[in-house]
Design a protein around this motif. Structure first.
Motif, PDB file in Angstrom:
ATOM      1  N   GLU A 151       0.885  -1.009   0.065  1.00 43.06           N
ATOM      2  CA  GLU A 151       0.169  -0.089  -0.045  1.00 43.06           C
ATOM      3  C   GLU A 151       0.808   1.435  -0.032  1.00 43.06           C
TER       4      GLU A 151
ATOM      5  N   VAL B 233       1.109  -0.868  -8.499  1.00 42.45           N
ATOM      6  CA  VAL B 233       0.062  -1.203  -7.358  1.00 42.45           C
ATOM      7  C   VAL B 233      -0.917   0.171  -7.093  1.00 42.45           C
TER       8      VAL B 233
ATOM      9  N   THR C 242      -4.469   2.254  -5.479  1.00 45.36           N
ATOM     10  CA  THR C 242      -5.370   2.386  -4.380  1.00 45.36           C
ATOM     11  C   THR C 242      -6.665   2.751  -5.102  1.00 45.36           C
TER      12      THR C 242
ATOM     13  N   THR D 106      -2.866  -6.021  -8.987  1.00 47.79           N
ATOM     14  CA  THR D 106      -2.798  -5.868  -7.255  1.00 47.79           C
ATOM     15  C   THR D 106      -3.241  -4.417  -7.330  1.00 47.79           C
ATOM     16  N   VAL D 107      -4.368  -4.491  -6.125  1.00 46.27           N
ATOM     17  CA  VAL D 107      -4.928  -3.208  -5.781  1.00 46.27           C
ATOM     18  C   VAL D 107      -5.614  -3.377  -4.612  1.00 46.27           C
TER      19      VAL D 107
ATOM     20  N   LEU E 293     -11.752 -11.192  -7.366  1.00 45.77           N
ATOM     21  CA  LEU E 293     -10.260 -10.955  -7.601  1.00 45.77           C
ATOM     22  C   LEU E 293      -9.456 -11.985  -8.326  1.00 45.77           C
TER      23      LEU E 293
ATOM     24  N   SER F 186      -3.759  -8.157  -2.687  1.00 43.08           N
ATOM     25  CA  SER F 186      -4.798  -7.182  -2.909  1.00 43.08           C
ATOM     26  C   SER F 186      -5.714  -6.953  -1.668  1.00 43.08           C
TER      27      SER F 186
ATOM     28  N   ASN G  41      -4.202 -12.240  -0.834  1.00 39.44           N
ATOM     29  CA  ASN G  41      -4.989 -11.248  -0.804  1.00 39.44           C
ATOM     30  C   ASN G  41      -5.960 -11.323   0.692  1.00 39.44           C
TER      31      ASN G  41
END
Length: 375
Positions: A104, A160, A162, A195-196, A230, A235, A262
């Motif tokens: 993150e 990545v 957000t 990836t989030v 997903l 994530s 995840n």
């Protein structure tokens, strides 16, 4: 832009908890280039970390228990110490109610958050340009970013991403009681393949219970595999109310080779904002086709036509299911039955952990029409 920090003189960057000098973390270096820098301090249960420009530069173990205090939270100085006051510029300061992961932090630095500001369902106007913008304006008259458009942009960008929320009360999906913003998709969302971090707890007004509602009742969404699926690693999906979907509520599917490590956290599945049961057409939360190392934590799952939480297929291994309410409402007592098992591990999945010995790790599984836990 993400939170940034600009130094114009030699200085010492650090985080400090007054109750224990052992938990300080420092980075002594000259950052006097007149440029903006991204600085993040993170404190989890055991360690304090310091990141500069998305990279961890120091860490230190701690044994501190945070508690309320009359002292203010300060940025740019130590409380009451005039000699420590920072002489540069601070901008875009944010405070989070949880410890951010390294992914993150890195994502915040490399790619500013995509901020959903509308409950509408328009697609992105220019997928892949890194900007969430449908070409419309939201209820506040600014460029609109919908959840659909944000997912499209996140899938198109390799770094990545957000996704945060800041939907105004003037939005047509707003309800004052129960407090919520309802998104009713008119078609399935794209599967999430990059990836989030999708964090609905960032919506102003959030105070513990989810307030962003994904309502799957529109006929156009009937073909969706799940509200959110997903097919990515590392994530996070957090803070949603998910109900009235024809198939799964939330799903992690590793059939494309990604679906590991995840986290699904603090979501209500099959429960609406008024804490009423609203059905899910199949499984509440599904981990399938080799999804491994995932964590399902702190969710409320009811109203599923089959299992509340199902882990299935060979390779769906080493997942952890902790701190969930299954078959009961958010109060942990009101019945919210699932028609199948509460938690089911099936079809050669192995090494999965249900519950634990630490406080809060146990699950409540009740009111199922079949077994509470089936292995």
């Amino acid at each position: 832009p993400p939170p940034l920090f600009n130094e114009t003189a030699t200085t010492e960057i650090y985080t400090y908890t007054e109750s224990s000098a052992a938990s300080d973390v420092y980075k002594r270096q000259n950052i006097n280039d007149g440029q903006w820098h991204h600085v993040v301090g993170v404190m989890d249960a055991t360690t304090v970390y310091l990141y500069v420009d998305g990279v961890e530069v120091d860490s230190n173990p701690h044994s501190v228990t945070l508690s309320d205090t009359a002292d203010p939270l300060t940025f740019g100085s130590s409380n009451g110490w005039a000699s420590t006051e920072y002489e540069g510029l601070l901008d875009e300061v944010s405070v989070y109610g949880r410890a951010l992961s390294p992914a993150e932090v890195a994502g915040m630095y490399s790619q500013p958050p995509l901020v959903v500001n509308s409950t509408d369902d328009d697609a992105d106007a220019s997928i892949g340009n890194g900007v969430c913008d449908t070409g419309q304006t939201n209820a506040a008259g600014v460029p609109e970013c919908t959840l659909r458009a944000a997912i499209e942009e996140a899938n198109a960008v390799g770094s990545v991403d957000t996704i945060y929320f800041d939907i105004p009360q003037a939005d047509s999906g707003y309800s004052a009681s129960p407090l919520s913003w309802t998104i009713t998709p008119t078609a399935a969302y794209d599967d999430i393949v990059q990836t989030v971090v999708i964090d609905a707890t960032t919506q102003p007004g959030f105070s513990g219970d989810p307030i962003i509602q994904l309502d799957g009742s529109d006929p156009g969404a009937a073909g969706a595999t799940a509200a959110l699926t997903l097919e990515a690693n590392n994530s996070l999906i957090e803070g949603f109310i998910v109900h009235s979907w024809a198939d799964e509520g939330l799903e992690i599917d590793a059939s494309t080779g990604a679906g590991d490590n995840n986290t699904l956290r603090n979501n209500w599945v099959g429960i609406d904002a008024g804490e009423n049961v609203q059905s899910i057409g199949d499984v509440g939360i599904l981990l399938t086709v080799g999804a491994g190392g995932n964590t399902v934590i702190g969710n409320v799952v009811g109203g599923a036509t089959t299992a509340g939480i199902l882990i299935r297929n060979a390779g769906s291994d080493n997942n952890t299911v902790i701190g969930n309410y299954i078959g009961v409402g958010p109060d942990g007592a009101t019945p919210a039955a699932n028609s199948g098992e509460g938690i089911s591990i099936d079809d050669a999945a192995s090494g999965n952990i249900i519950g634990g010995t630490t406080g809060g790790a146990g699950n409540i599984s009740a009111n199922s029409c079949s077994d509470g836990i089936d292995v």
